[in-house]
Design an enzyme around this catalytic site. Structure first.
Site, short mmCIF file in Angstrom:
data_model
loop_
_atom_site.label_atom_id
_atom_site.label_comp_id
_atom_site.label_asym_id
_atom_site.label_seq_id
_atom_site.Cartn_x
_atom_site.Cartn_y
_atom_site.Cartn_z
N GLY A 1 0.82 -1.21 0.00
CA GLY A 1 0.00 0.00 0.00
C GLY A 1 0.85 1.26 0.00
N SER A 2 1.91 1.26 0.81
CA SER A 2 2.79 2.42 0.84
C SER A 2 3.46 2.62 -0.51
CB SER A 2 3.86 2.25 1.92
OG SER A 2 3.27 2.03 3.17
N LYS B 1 -3.35 -12.91 -3.72
CA LYS B 1 -3.36 -14.21 -4.40
C LYS B 1 -4.17 -15.25 -3.63
CE LYS B 1 0.99 -14.83 -2.19
NZ LYS B 1 1.18 -13.45 -1.75
N ILE C 1 6.12 -8.83 -12.53
CA ILE C 1 6.11 -9.37 -13.88
C ILE C 1 4.69 -9.31 -14.45
CG2 ILE C 1 6.69 -11.37 -15.32
CD1 ILE C 1 8.34 -12.48 -13.01
N LYS D 1 -0.72 -19.35 -6.78
CA LYS D 1 -0.41 -18.64 -8.02
C LYS D 1 -0.60 -19.54 -9.23
CE LYS D 1 2.71 -15.67 -5.43
NZ LYS D 1 4.07 -15.63 -4.84
N GLY E 1 8.21 -7.54 -3.22
CA GLY E 1 8.86 -6.28 -2.92
C GLY E 1 7.88 -5.13 -3.10
#
Lengths: 430, 430
Positions: free
Chosen positions: B16-17, B106, B137, B206, B303
């Site tokens: 969120g940040s 996910k 990606i 995923k 990340g």
């Protein structure tokens, strides 16, 4: 209400035949994806009598461009004939006749892309060209949509399969350039006249297209500095290996402080670089974005069906837009004015392979030239050569800039102790 | 006429940040891309008083979900709070209130994706989730748009950064699992409770999402066979290396004759496989299409900013759709009914590491078990072990199927000469 979509093709060569195979062979899936059936209506060919490798309906074939370009039944024109002037004229006519256009023509898009996209926009038509760069890899869509939110600052591409095939075989099988080129020609990986591939011109066209999109700046083919692989020798590849590098023909596009550099040149990549393990006829585009960091898109750069995959995926997008009534809305004009870097703003490391006189002081004369221009050396090897009185010196510099490197290059070239500059390449890293 | 777009966030943790940083930091580029300004209106947090690592306007913060979900000024809701039930409830409410939704969740999409996409569709809203698979990606977009025309028959993914980091360090630095896991936890690459990552559950989620899209078939999390890396040893990695393989946790999805298999398991990849050189915390998805052939999409799997890149690229797509008036039109229902392969339809090669009794006839008893089940052996090593009277046998089979392999596995487990089956993995190739 769109109940069906009719397609006209310009050309029925390798890629055109692949497009026909995919539209016919994946009919059900295609209809499911786009919500209505897709038909082939007409195909412009030079000779309707010629035997074809793909199964076709003979009524499709015509030798008259107007049967496609002015055919009121045709919604979408797929240009797979190649060449520049005629293709440009036909695409312009198709767009003016309110037909959406899909092209695989990188030569055309690199030279006249901005003009054609403008004509498409004025006619509320789509003009898509995914297949023009890196065959089956959906790189244009990834730049325009997938990484839409990021600031892309670097793109490096292996975007020519022919040269990557040649360099891979030279490197892995220790064979020379001419021999591998002949093999590539025999296998159909290289043209009878290989100039456009081996001299980097084909790759430069693709880098002009990619950097226009990635940097949101109108980059012309002339803005790309180009050198090819025809001078690359076995010695270069061996030294590269010894130093922990792999030599590839790299399309290189960087943006710093709003200014860009774009080149295609043989480049030494550290073995750990994602592009260093892209071999044979494969292509890959490495993209660095400020937020996303390192990404890479890998796949076949050419070939009938890979290229047709991109063409038909564009067709899916056109038909979806038709059904939503939103064609001609997806082009975004470049946001920034073009600013090219000056040589002193182009950072880099460089590889030199020199033949020097094997005499006292020669070696130190060379190294002091670098030192005088504030270029320190990362690697250095001196070895005797068979030729009498000649030594070979191989150097990889630390980071410097192109302006300093040009100065050193010119001084080396004119130096009395240097017999010949055998090779001079860019080195990626640091 | 869309003159501006207001965004509400659910959650202001790491991702969120990052989303706030990107919307605020790339304001001009974003406006150029979408054609109107984008504002943050409200952010739902647990505690408005808590200190934040990102620069925010305090008026944005609220502890009341309705300030986002029922806020008439908000057009788009970005869900980055994680978890399942509450997120599901909030997203449902947001969609029912005609707000477009973007999620990076996910867990939620793997379990309830079909239901939520249906609610979005009924409310003519977009629900995008690019960030839910492989962080930065753009793999979902590549499957749905870039390869839209092709029949995808195989997807292999390194889709969990934590396990790839652990296996890379174990392999390159010859360290054991527990030690590297602790390091990964200290560096923030692994959670305090690492179960979901190391046991393959995260990767399975995923793969359920990817295979639903790639195979156009509704795949549920339960359809994915899962085993993790917590039992992988240094010995396994060494033998893999010796045989020319690299051991990775691979999400594997294959389709043959309309039937599919989906698994997440430690797998030996030939060193030449494009995924074998994807190291550390990086992710990659290898996609094979009938026409395009081999492609691979590589990048950061997690990340703050990589994940935010995907979220904000989804936001760009939502806003473009808003301006064209075509939200809620992009979801395609699966074309095919789910059909899972039976074990005898799952082709594969297998790796065994066994401790057997070091006595006459033991070795031949083992190999004859394979022979009896028509499984021939590609590689085989026998070596003594420190333990008294025990020998180690390592085997890579040629191609067989899972049914035959299961039989052999059970017979080996019950055999008197086998002390222990130390390892049993899938092998990719051939």
């Amino acid at each position: 209400m769109v109940t069906h979509v009719s397609v006209g093709l310009l050309g029925l060569g390798t890629v055109g035949s692949g497009v026909v195979r995919m539209i016919e062979g994946n009919r059900e899936e295609l209809q499911h994806r786009v919500g209505c059936p897709v038909f082939i209506e007409k195909i412009l060919v030079q000779n309707v009598e010629k035997e074809r490798l793909v199964s076709i309906n003979n009524e499709w074939l015509t030798q008259h461009p107007e049967d496609v370009l002015q055919n009121p039944n045709i919604h979408v024109v797929i240009e797979v004939m190649g060449g520049i002037e005629l293709a440009r004229e036909y695409i312009t006519l198709a767009l003016q006749n309110k037909k959406h256009v899909i092209t695989a023509n990188k030569d055309l898009m690199a030279l006249h892309g901005a003009e054609l996209l403008q004509i498409a926009h004025e006619n509320e038509c789509d003009l898509f060209y995914e297949a023009s760069v890196a065959g089956g890899i959906p790189i244009i869509r990834s730049l325009v949509d997938g990484l839409a939110s990021d600031r892309i600052t670097k793109m490096m591409g292996i975007v020519n399969g022919t040269t990557n095939y040649i360099l891979t075989k030279m490197d892995k099988q220790q064979r020379n350039y001419e021999e591998v080129l002949k093999e590539a020609q025999a296998l159909g990986y290289a043209e009878a006249d290989p100039t456009s591939d081996v001299e980097g011109i084909d790759a430069a066209r693709k880098m002009a297209i990619l950097s226009t999109l990635g940097f949101s700046m109108h980059i012309h083919l002339d803005d790309v500095k180009v050198s090819g692989i025809s001078k690359v020798t076995q010695e270069d590849l061996e030294y590269a290996r010894q130093f922990g590098y792999t030599l590839k023909l790299i399309g290189n596009a960087k943006k710093d402080n709003g200014k860009v550099e774009i080149s295609v040149e043989p480049t030494l990549l550290p073995d750990s670089h994602p592009l260093a393990s892209v071999h044979n006829e494969y292509n890959a585009v490495y993209v660095y974005g400020e937020s996303v960091g390192e990404t890479m898109f890998f796949g076949p750069g050419a070939g009938q069906l890979p290229t047709a995959t991109s063409v038909v995926s564009d067709l899916v997008a056109v038909v979806k837009n038709m059904r939503l009534g939103v064609n001609g809305k997806s082009v975004i004009a470049p946001q920034f004015d073009k600013q090219l870097k000056e040589p002193n703003e182009i950072a880099g490391k460089f590889f030199y392979r020199l033949y020097i006189k094997d005499e006292a002081g020669a070696f130190s004369a060379i190294t002091s030239l670098f030192a005088l221009h504030d270029i320190s050396l990362e690697k250095l090897i001196q070895s005797p050569v068979d030729h009498k009185g000649v030594a070979e010196v191989v150097i990889v510099t630390h980071g410097t800039n192109k302006h300093q490197d040009n100065k050193v290059y010119n001084l080396l070239r004119d130096s009395e102790v240097v017999q010949e500059i055998k090779s001079h390449y860019r080195v990626e890293g640091a």
